[in-house]
Design an enzyme around this catalytic site. Structure first.
Site, short mmCIF file in Angstrom:
data_model
loop_
_atom_site.label_atom_id
_atom_site.label_comp_id
_atom_site.label_asym_id
_atom_site.label_seq_id
_atom_site.Cartn_x
_atom_site.Cartn_y
_atom_site.Cartn_z
N HIS A 53 0.80 -1.23 0.00
CA HIS A 53 0.00 0.00 0.00
C HIS A 53 0.83 1.28 0.00
O HIS A 53 0.28 2.36 -0.17
CB HIS A 53 -0.96 0.02 1.20
CG HIS A 53 -0.28 0.36 2.50
ND1 HIS A 53 0.50 -0.54 3.18
CD2 HIS A 53 -0.26 1.50 3.23
CE1 HIS A 53 0.96 0.03 4.28
NE2 HIS A 53 0.53 1.26 4.33
C1 UD1 Z 1 -2.12 5.46 6.22
C2 UD1 Z 1 -0.85 5.91 6.94
C3 UD1 Z 1 0.17 4.79 6.93
C4 UD1 Z 1 -0.41 3.48 7.44
C5 UD1 Z 1 -1.67 3.16 6.66
C6 UD1 Z 1 -2.35 1.89 7.12
C7 UD1 Z 1 -0.36 8.32 6.70
C8 UD1 Z 1 0.50 9.31 6.02
N1 UD1 Z 1 -0.24 7.05 6.28
O1 UD1 Z 1 -1.75 5.23 4.87
O2 UD1 Z 1 1.25 5.16 7.77
O3 UD1 Z 1 0.54 2.45 7.24
O4 UD1 Z 1 -2.58 4.25 6.82
O5 UD1 Z 1 -3.32 1.51 6.20
O6 UD1 Z 1 -1.08 8.68 7.59
N2 UD1 Z 1 -8.93 4.98 1.39
C9 UD1 Z 1 -10.18 4.46 1.27
N3 UD1 Z 1 -10.87 4.13 2.39
C10 UD1 Z 1 -10.37 4.28 3.64
C11 UD1 Z 1 -9.08 4.82 3.76
C12 UD1 Z 1 -8.36 5.16 2.63
O7 UD1 Z 1 -10.68 4.29 0.16
O8 UD1 Z 1 -11.05 3.95 4.61
C13 UD1 Z 1 -8.15 5.30 0.18
C14 UD1 Z 1 -8.32 6.72 -0.30
O9 UD1 Z 1 -8.26 6.72 -1.68
C15 UD1 Z 1 -7.09 7.40 0.24
C16 UD1 Z 1 -6.05 6.30 0.19
O10 UD1 Z 1 -6.77 5.09 0.45
O11 UD1 Z 1 -6.72 8.55 -0.46
C17 UD1 Z 1 -4.93 6.44 1.16
O12 UD1 Z 1 -5.43 6.58 2.50
P1 UD1 Z 1 -4.60 7.42 3.58
O13 UD1 Z 1 -5.26 7.32 4.90
O14 UD1 Z 1 -4.31 8.79 3.06
O15 UD1 Z 1 -3.22 6.69 3.61
P2 UD1 Z 1 -2.84 5.14 3.75
O16 UD1 Z 1 -2.14 4.74 2.52
O17 UD1 Z 1 -4.01 4.31 4.19
#
Ligand code: UD1
Length: 359
Positions: free
Chosen positions: A202
């Site tokens: 991820h």
């Molecule tokens: C975040 C953390 C990372 C952790 C990870 C666990 C930061 C910078 N990163 O990364 O340290 O390892 O969580 O998973 O805080 N999205 C969904 N549904 C959700 C959540 C996210 O669709 O419930 C999608 C969205 O398109 C979003 C993308 O995933 O833009 C990334 O989510 P985000 O929370 O920004 O970062 P993670 O990659 O999950």
């Protein structure tokens, strides 16, 4: 004493579970969910399966660019702290939710404790590296999971605020493993014990460049056993937009698993391939060989003990690494004894019980 926990992303819910349990009867606990993760499989199932009390506040910030997401949390948390008047704010790990909460609290002169302090990758491309360094330097109490973390904090002049408590992820993993062995949890359909790998990818460095993502997926698809790919929403969305098939060859595409099912899937697998921090440790604690697609790891003990191999640019090495035999047994316990949460609450009460509440 009133302790306020701020969580927002999946790994933080796992860490919150043993803390919430250890807090019962010892302090008033207020839980704030920033809403960084919001899908049912990324959030709600953790609260249900791990018996975490429902959040007292949910900011519902959702996804966004780093600055926008962190800024929205910062603004929302200020209002919550004003209302809740905590004696200490407890922040977890290294996500944008961690940094926002630490910053909101210090600006309001509320003491901050950082759980999982002292981890370093020394890779400034990682958003988590900025988040953890800034949070450690802002916080009043640094609760480190490992001796290596304590050493990093000492090198940065933070030794006086640091305390080694162990890793709360060990606490929760041991408890869930016990429950699983009693429940005889089935494996995901079509998979046989010892006959598959578990995979998660991820991190932006692995997903955002289409050529790199394709090279990783091609290498996974060519492995010698089925690869249960637990796809984070980011991976699914990017693969779709780049036309990359996540079900090719050996790959078995799956939604993310709830925590007990994840532990069960890993415990019964032949190996893990991941870029997640938590999963590297979970594999080690379950004594399953791990291969990490990153140039470095914060969990250096897993590599030193032979249970984790790093593969980054040279993906031609991936199959050899993943298909390697497990190393000899070890009883090393660099991540504590499963009682880190109780030590954490002891430390919070010892350090902050006499602090005057903010008015
Ligand atoms: C975040 C953390 C990372 C952790 C990870 C666990 C930061 C910078 N990163 O990364 O340290 O390892 O969580 O998973 O805080 N999205 C969904 N549904 C959700 C959540 C996210 O669709 O419930 C999608 C969205 O398109 C979003 C993308 O995933 O833009 C990334 O989510 P985000 O929370 O920004 O970062 P993670 O990659 O999950």
């Amino acid at each position: 004493m009133r302790i306020l926990s701020v969580v927002g992303a999946r790994p933080q819910f796992v860490k919150l579970a043993p803390i919430a349990r250890a807090m019962e009867g010892r302090a008033e606990h207020i839980i704030v969910h920033t809403g960084q993760h919001y899908d049912e499989l990324m959030s709600d199932v953790f609260f249900q399966d791990l018996d975490i009390p429902a959040p007292d506040y949910n900011l519902g910030v959702g996804s966004g660019k780093h600055g926008e997401q962190t800024g929205t949390m910062l603004a929302g948390l200020e209002g919550v702290f004003e209302r809740a008047k905590p004696d200490v704010v407890l922040v977890y790990g290294d996500t944008n939710s961690t940094l926002a909460a630490a910053l909101a609290a210090v600006k309001m002169h509320i003491p901050v404790a950082h759980l999982e302090a002292g981890l370093r990758s020394f890779n400034r491309r990682m958003p988590e590296e900025h988040n953890r360094v800034l949070t450690d330097h802002a916080a009043d109490l640094l609760l480190s999971p490992t001796q290596v973390g304590m050493d990093h904090l000492a090198n940065e002049g933070l030794a006086e605020r640091a305390l080694l408590v162990g890793d709360v992820m060990t606490d929760v993993l041991f408890r869930v493993r016990e429950q699983l062995s009693a429940a005889n949890e089935p494996l995901p359909s079509g998979l046989d014990a010892g006959g598959y790998y578990v995979c998660t990818i991820h991190r932006p460095d692995n997903t955002d460049d289409p050529a790199r993502l394709k090279a990783i997926v091609d290498s996974l698809a060519a492995l010698n056993k089925p690869v249960l790919l637990l796809a984070h929403p980011r991976l699914k969305a990017l693969a779709e937009s780049h036309g990359i098939n996540l079900a090719a060859g050996s790959l078995v595409l799956s939604e993310p698993l709830a925590y007990p099912q994840l532990v069960n899937a890993v415990a019964n697998s032949a190996g893990v391939v991941t870029d997640s921090g938590g999963l590297q440790k979970e594999a080690f604690l379950l004594r399953v060989p791990c291969t990490t697609i990153r140039p470095e790891t914060e969990w250096v003990e897993t590599v030193q003990l032979g249970w984790n191999v790093l593969v980054n640019d040279d993906l031609g090495r991936l199959a050899g690494a993943v298909e390697r035999p497990a190393p000899g047994p070890t009883d090393a316990a660099p991540y504590g004894d499963g009682h880190a949460a109780v030590r954490t609450i002891d430390a919070l009460l010892d350090t902050f019980a006499s602090v005057q509440p903010i008015q």
